[in-house]
Design an enzyme around this catalytic site. Structure first.
Site, short mmCIF file in Angstrom:
data_model
loop_
_atom_site.label_atom_id
_atom_site.label_comp_id
_atom_site.label_asym_id
_atom_site.label_seq_id
_atom_site.Cartn_x
_atom_site.Cartn_y
_atom_site.Cartn_z
N CYS A 1 8.82 8.28 -8.81
CA CYS A 1 7.65 8.50 -9.68
C CYS A 1 6.31 8.18 -9.00
O CYS A 1 5.30 8.05 -9.67
CB CYS A 1 7.79 7.70 -10.97
SG CYS A 1 7.92 5.93 -10.71
N GLU B 1 10.48 -0.63 -5.19
CA GLU B 1 9.17 -0.62 -4.57
C GLU B 1 9.08 -1.63 -3.42
O GLU B 1 8.15 -1.59 -2.63
CB GLU B 1 8.09 -0.98 -5.61
CG GLU B 1 8.10 -0.07 -6.81
CD GLU B 1 7.02 -0.40 -7.82
OE1 GLU B 1 5.98 0.25 -7.79
OE2 GLU B 1 7.22 -1.33 -8.63
N HIS C 1 -10.41 0.61 -13.87
CA HIS C 1 -9.68 1.03 -15.07
C HIS C 1 -10.17 2.36 -15.61
O HIS C 1 -9.40 3.21 -16.00
CB HIS C 1 -9.81 -0.01 -16.17
CG HIS C 1 -9.55 -1.39 -15.69
ND1 HIS C 1 -9.91 -2.51 -16.38
CD2 HIS C 1 -8.98 -1.82 -14.56
CE1 HIS C 1 -9.57 -3.57 -15.70
NE2 HIS C 1 -9.01 -3.18 -14.59
C1 PEP Z 1 4.39 3.31 -7.37
O1 PEP Z 1 4.15 2.23 -6.84
O2 PEP Z 1 4.76 4.33 -6.72
C2 PEP Z 1 4.23 3.48 -8.81
C3 PEP Z 1 4.62 4.59 -9.42
O3 PEP Z 1 3.64 2.47 -9.50
P1 PEP Z 1 2.08 2.23 -9.52
O4 PEP Z 1 1.40 3.38 -8.85
O5 PEP Z 1 1.72 2.08 -10.96
O6 PEP Z 1 1.97 0.95 -8.74
MG MG Z 2 3.97 0.44 -8.06
#
Ligand code: PEP
Ligand code: MG
Length: 755
Positions: free
Chosen positions: A680, A609, A367
């Site tokens: 993202c 995802e 974290h």
């Molecule tokens: C991702 O999986 O690309 C994403 C943006 O979410 P995280 O990195 O928070 O899992």
């Molecule tokens: Mg993710």
């Protein structure tokens, strides 16, 4: 018990006086060894100091040939002196020459001395040198004499630590204490940090070494131990640690140490030898640490940390030391060194003065690292042993690009890094100049550049980076840094604050994405064999509707009168979106019933995802207002390659054909369904990858704020139509084996596009 204090006490007192006198360093050291020899009725007393080249050099002697001073030397591990330094253990011998490690140094004239007692000079468990007494007659030094010499060594350690011996160190040589050290570590967050060490758990410096009344000190120690034991019991009985778990295990270990009779006895002995209670704690702590530091068993080393923590607690009880060492004069270029650290603790430091973070333990997904990344400070982790090697205020450079750190760097290295930092800053300056430039490609296409965020500290970067909005707000970070579950009101005011600070730029809130590697301490899930494929994100939220409804309510209330954009993580089936919509509907009804005003507009999105959604694209897009590709997870699931496992995470190229074809299919589905698609994951922030994304049809991307400038610089010079034509042809070509990455690099070079 026999009172052993008189002899050592007189000696320590005399040594303290010598330390305070205005003497030249060599003179002081000479007088110290003379004093020890006379007090201990030894014919010889010598001090060896450890140099940075691993050699122990004779710095002063009473009894041996004076010409040997600054010439006689032994390597670490060599001879009796080297053995003591390497093992950090005393050697007590009635016939030194019979010891297998004995090494005869003719220049010293020591052949006539039979008895030998040597102890390590220690500071915070680190060996700085060796202190020796010798006698002609063959005798065994008593246990209390060993103790007394160890105690005396503490005074010499202090003298070495003050840097006073620099003056009498031969030119070109250096003491080990001030040695330049490079440590190979892991790169956790990019960037270069130049600054000065701030130890997260500052060493408590005991200045009051000598006691006036041993019995009084024994009582003080007993009282402090009593309070310590009570405080551990208190912590153990508290509700938060009532379940099984690591925290409880640590406290149980503390309790075990706190009741350890051997520990208490050793501290009491040190008091009887003339030390104050705190000096006794420090002495035994340093001895124990020195021995345990040589252990290789990771379990036992972990226990060493526990013991060290406990001794520090006891020291704090005794000295009343509580705050940070830098209450005033906190360096303006602080690099925090910690063994481990909670995320909230990092936020307690003055942000503007932080230049970096170094962790001995930790993982790239811990974290505190997530928070440090959000704050934009370089981080290196797995920096073995660094805390014991550094002192507050030491110069330090950390390299978050290559995963190195340089403690007390030599001038040349410092200059090289200063140049590197200047270059980086110049580049940042160029990017900053682009802040207000509209992100239009060369062929006139407007690209939406958004940033990722998760904490309030990120918000100022929205304006600084010139981002169009926040494309991914990771709401779980607030949950991860809290020690208890944030209540409805806390969540609401936090989201309201985010919206307010975004000042009209859109913010896309992602609902809780916990589970997997995102651990929330107060929310205990079952152990899972494959947490990344387990009970996480939207799955967990749907199974704990109370949790999700609280968050939805907080978001709806925070965005009253404004536009609310939210999205769901890890969607696998479209039906999951229906289920959340139903809960949302209930919340809307509930709020209207009680007269709350609602958001002016609601935009509902899903993260893509999980590969299963690839075969539900049209249904998905009919259901949502926008889709945001989480390429970090989509890539790991597509390639079956754990994103947190360095051995496989880079094995496949995310600019290879399979993944780019997937991304193109998503962009095409977006066009077909008139649904906005964005991406993202980390790849959006790398100019070359971002270029590929535009080439396969994306017109919106979200990334860390520091990437906005470089990505904008790339797109200003890009003709998307020209790239798309080449890229699509290559992606459709089933015969060519040329890597797509090579094509992209070539395209950028040929068209002068900075990537
Ligand atoms: C991702 O999986 O690309 C994403 C943006 O979410 P995280 O990195 O928070 O899992
Ligand atoms: Mg993710």
């Amino acid at each position: 018990m026999r009172d052993l204090s008189a002899g050592p006490r007189v000696l320590l007192k005399r040594l303290r006086e010598l330390m305070a006198e205005p003497l030249e360093p060599q003179e002081r050291l000479d007088r110290i060894v003379r004093q020890i020899a006379s007090n201990m009725v030894a014919e010889v007393c010598s001090v060896y100091v450890l140099r940075s080249d691993g050699v122990l050099e004779l710095y002063a002697t009473e009894g041996l040939n004076k010409e040997a001073v600054h010439t006689s030397q032994l390597k670490m591990g060599q001879g009796l002196v080297g053995t003591i330094a390497a093992s950090a253990q005393p050697l007590n011998l009635s016939d030194a020459q019979a010891h297998p490690a004995f090494r005869y140094l003719p220049e010293t004239g020591e052949e006539i001395y039979h008895s030998f007692l040597g102890v390590p000079i220690l500071r915070a468990g680190r060996t700085l040198g060796v202190l020796v007494v010798q006698n002609k007659a063959s005798r065994n030094y008593r246990e209390d004499e060993v103790e007394a010499l160890e105690t005396t060594a503490m005074v010499i350690a202090e003298m070495i630590a003050t840097g006073e011996l620099k003056k009498i160190t031969r030119p070109g040589l250096e003491l080990d204490l001030t040695r330049a050290i490079t440590i190979e570590a892991d790169a956790y967050n990019e960037g270069i940090g130049l600054g000065h060490v701030v130890l997260h758990e500052p060493r408590i410096v005991v200045t009051n070494l000598l006691n006036e009344d041993a019995e009084k000190e024994v009582t003080r120690l007993a009282e402090a131990l009593g309070s310590l034991r009570i405080s551990i019991d208190d912590m153990l009985s508290r509700r938060e640690v009532s379940q099984e778990g690591e925290h409880r295990e640590v406290l149980e270990t503390y309790r075990m140490f706190a009741h350890d009779q051997g520990w208490v006895r050793r501290m009491e002995e040190a008091i009887h030898n003339g030390l104050t209670a705190e000096a006794a704690v420090e002495k035994v702590q340093s001895d124990t640490k020195a021995r345990m530091m040589r252990l290789t068993d990771p379990y036992l080393r972990e226990r060493m940390h526990d013991f060290d923590d406990l001794a520090n607690r006891l020291l704090r009880q005794l000295t009343g030391f509580s705050g940070r060492a830098f209450d005033e004069g906190f360096p303006t270029d602080a690099i925090i060194l910690a063994r481990a650290m909670g995320a909230a603790e990092l936020l307690d430091y003055p942000r503007a003065s932080l230049r970096g973070l170094v962790l001995e333990d930790g993982a790239v997904t811990s974290h505190v690292v997530i928070v440090a990344r959000a704050m934009g400070i370089p981080v290196v982790g797995q920096a073995a042993g660094v805390v014991a090697l550094a002192e507050n205020g030491d110069a330090i450079i950390i390299d978050g690009d290559d995963g190195q750190l340089h403690l007390r760097p030599v001038l040349d290295l410092q200059k090289a890094y200063e140049e590197k930092v200047r270059l980086r800053a110049r580049r940042q300056e160029q990017f900053r100049a682009l802040r207000d430039v509209e992100p239009l490609t060369k062929d006139g296409k407007r690209i939406s550049l958004q940033m990722n965020a998760g904490l309030l500290v990120d918000l100022p970067q929205l304006v600084e980076s010139g981002a169009d909005g926040i494309g991914l707000f990771r709401t779980e970070l607030q949950f991860m840094i809290a020690s208890t579950m944030p209540k409805l009101e806390e969540q609401e005011s936090f989201y309201r604050n985010v919206i307010k600070q975004a000042a009209g730029r859109p913010v896309t809130f992602r609902t809780l994405d916990i589970g997997g590697d995102k651990v929330v301490s107060y929310f205990r899930a079952q152990e899972e064999e494959n947490p990344a494929l387990g009970w996480r994100a939207i799955r967990l939220s749907l199974d704990r509707p109370g949790l999700l409804r609280t968050q939805l309510r907080a978001l709806l209330r925070a965005a009253a009168g404004a536009e609310l954009k939210m999205m769901l993580p890890m969607v696998t089936e479209v039906s999951e979106i229906h289920a959340v919509r139903e809960l949302m509907q209930k919340e809307v009804q509930h709020l209207s019933k009680f007269g709350h005003s609602l958001p002016r507009k609601l935009q509902f999105g899903a993260m893509l995802e999980v590969p299963a959604l690839m075969w539900q694209l049209d249904e998905l897009m009919a259901e949502v207002d926008f889709v945001s590709v989480g390429s970090n997870d989509l890539f790991q699931f597509t390639m079956a390659a754990d994103r947190g496992n360095a051995r496989v995470s880079d094995r496949f190229d995310n600019l290879g054909k399979p993944f780019l074809r997937i991304l193109r299919d998503i962009a095409r589905a977006g066009e077909r369904n008139k649904t906005v698609v964005t991406l993202c994951g980390e790849m959006a922030g790398k100019p070359l990858s971002a270029m590929a994304l535009l080439g396969v049809g994306f017109r919106s991307v979200s990334m860390s704020p520091t990437s906005i400038g470089p990505v904008k610089a790339m797109l200003l010079g890009l003709d998307i139509d020209q790239l798309s034509a080449e890229l699509n042809a290559a992606l459709d070509d089933t015969r060519s084996s040329e890597p797509i990455r090579a094509l992209l690099v070539r395209f950028a070079a040929a068209n002068n596009i900075p990537v």
